[in-house]
Design a protein around this motif. Sequence first.
Motif, PDB file in Angstrom:
ATOM      1  N   SER A   3       0.899  -0.999   0.394  1.00  0.00           N
ATOM      2  CA  SER A   3      -0.124   0.124   0.237  1.00  0.00           C
ATOM      3  C   SER A   3       0.721   1.369   0.291  1.00  0.00           C
ATOM      4  O   SER A   3       1.905   1.327   0.354  1.00  0.00           O
ATOM      5  N   GLN A   5       0.900   5.065   0.661  1.00  0.00           N
ATOM      6  CA  GLN A   5      -0.091   6.175   2.497  1.00  0.00           C
ATOM      7  C   GLN A   5       0.038   8.052   1.006  1.00  0.00           C
ATOM      8  O   GLN A   5       1.261   8.187   1.373  1.00  0.00           O
ATOM      9  N   LEU A   7      -1.040  11.258   1.371  1.00  0.00           N
ATOM     10  CA  LEU A   7      -1.121  12.470   1.852  1.00  0.00           C
ATOM     11  C   LEU A   7      -1.878  13.787   1.349  1.00  0.00           C
ATOM     12  O   LEU A   7      -0.666  14.578   0.383  1.00  0.00           O
ATOM     13  N   GLN A  41      -4.104   4.182   0.484  1.00  0.00           N
ATOM     14  CA  GLN A  41      -4.993   4.759   1.729  1.00  0.00           C
ATOM     15  C   GLN A  41      -4.580   6.712   1.802  1.00  0.00           C
ATOM     16  O   GLN A  41      -3.460   7.065   1.358  1.00  0.00           O
ATOM     17  N   ALA A  43      -5.398  10.185   3.180  1.00  0.00           N
ATOM     18  CA  ALA A  43      -5.293  10.693   4.618  1.00  0.00           C
ATOM     19  C   ALA A  43      -6.024  11.706   3.856  1.00  0.00           C
ATOM     20  O   ALA A  43      -5.086  12.835   3.640  1.00  0.00           O
ATOM     21  N   PHE A  50      -3.687   7.453  10.180  1.00  0.00           N
ATOM     22  CA  PHE A  50      -2.598   6.924   8.399  1.00  0.00           C
ATOM     23  C   PHE A  50      -3.231   4.512   8.349  1.00  0.00           C
ATOM     24  O   PHE A  50      -3.181   3.920   9.075  1.00  0.00           O
ATOM     25  N   GLY A  51      -3.266   4.603   7.818  1.00  0.00           N
ATOM     26  CA  GLY A  51      -2.876   2.826   7.269  1.00  0.00           C
ATOM     27  C   GLY A  51      -2.421   2.084   7.379  1.00  0.00           C
ATOM     28  O   GLY A  51      -1.141   2.534   7.727  1.00  0.00           O
ATOM     29  N   PRO A  54       2.016   1.097   5.701  1.00  0.00           N
ATOM     30  CA  PRO A  54       3.296   1.295   4.141  1.00  0.00           C
ATOM     31  C   PRO A  54       3.870   1.427   3.506  1.00  0.00           C
ATOM     32  O   PRO A  54       4.614   1.724   4.475  1.00  0.00           O
ATOM     33  N   CYS A  57       4.958   6.828   1.185  1.00  0.00           N
ATOM     34  CA  CYS A  57       4.142   7.604   1.914  1.00  0.00           C
ATOM     35  C   CYS A  57       4.335   9.301   0.794  1.00  0.00           C
ATOM     36  O   CYS A  57       5.461   9.080   0.384  1.00  0.00           O
ATOM     37  N   PHE A  72       4.010  11.338  10.326  1.00  0.00           N
ATOM     38  CA  PHE A  72       3.764  10.444   9.931  1.00  0.00           C
ATOM     39  C   PHE A  72       5.389   9.988   9.669  1.00  0.00           C
ATOM     40  O   PHE A  72       5.558   8.655   9.871  1.00  0.00           O
TER      41      PHE A  72
END
Length: 324
Positions: A3, A5, A7, A41, A43, A50-51, A54, A57, A72
């Motif tokens: 995944s 992440q 932002l 994911q 945010a 957060f997921g 990850p 990011c 994060f």
Amino acid sequence: MASIQLLLPEPGPFSAGITSGNRASAARWGELWSELGFEIQVAEGATDAFGPNPVVCVALHAVKSAELLEIFAEDFPDVPRVVVLGGTEISAAGELDARARKTLQAAQAIVTLNGATAMRLEDDFGATLRMIRQSAKPVPRQAPDPTRFELLFPAHLRPVKDPLVLPKALDLLPPESRVYVLHAGATIDEEIGEPFHAAARRSERFESRGALPRPDVLQQLSRARGLINTSLVEGASGAITDALASGVPIIASDAEANVDLLGPDWPLLFPCGDAQALADRCRSLESDRDLGPELQRRLRTLGPKISSEAELDGWRRLFRELGL
């Protein structure tokens, strides 16, 4: 499935169903990254969780997502961080925001959406800097309104978009002009929105439909005879990319990112903030019969710059460089 992440900055005054530029980017990246074997994911804003687990990011905007990115980094110190520059981190004068500089210095990779920004940052961040243009899918064209020369102005009302230059320009058109502008966008700054909407109520040349869902904006684009962008600063205009992909002529300010994408000799560029020049470009698009074929030729030439394949390949290479 690994995944990513993502932002995003605080969503601002966007109601359900209304797509900001950031949300449009998130949706497009989600599709592209899934093709590379990742799930996304999201945010959005500093209060989002957060997921789990990850592998990388990606933060959009070096200032607006700075706080969320710092949180994060504390939670996932070993996960590489990529910052995508949104456009307003660098002023019209070419100065990099101090908070943005701090964020970029802590990132493992920096993505710019246009070549002009990449050139400005190359000396300080060349080792981590990558340029990945955003892509767009073409919108099937529909027959335009035969009673008027309809142009689309998709812009959320805030100072950096300089929307008040539009009503000034429309007031300068000659009486015989059939130019009519449809505005679509949310009011972010009331000091801009109030006089803009007041001008729309007085004008016979434009109307504001407020914030619209993205499908509705694309529907308007499909039958527009042109698109207008008046930004003082841009990272990469999603609206211009949509128009380019769909073969819609573009009237654009000479903000660096616009010039970088369209080229310095694009016939419908105008100096930022110049209402008379904007009026002249609207009139040229409406009345110059030789201009249309030339613009279509140029739009076809520019198409590969904003292809999904090119954007996908850029992200693939970046993730490989990060060891993913």
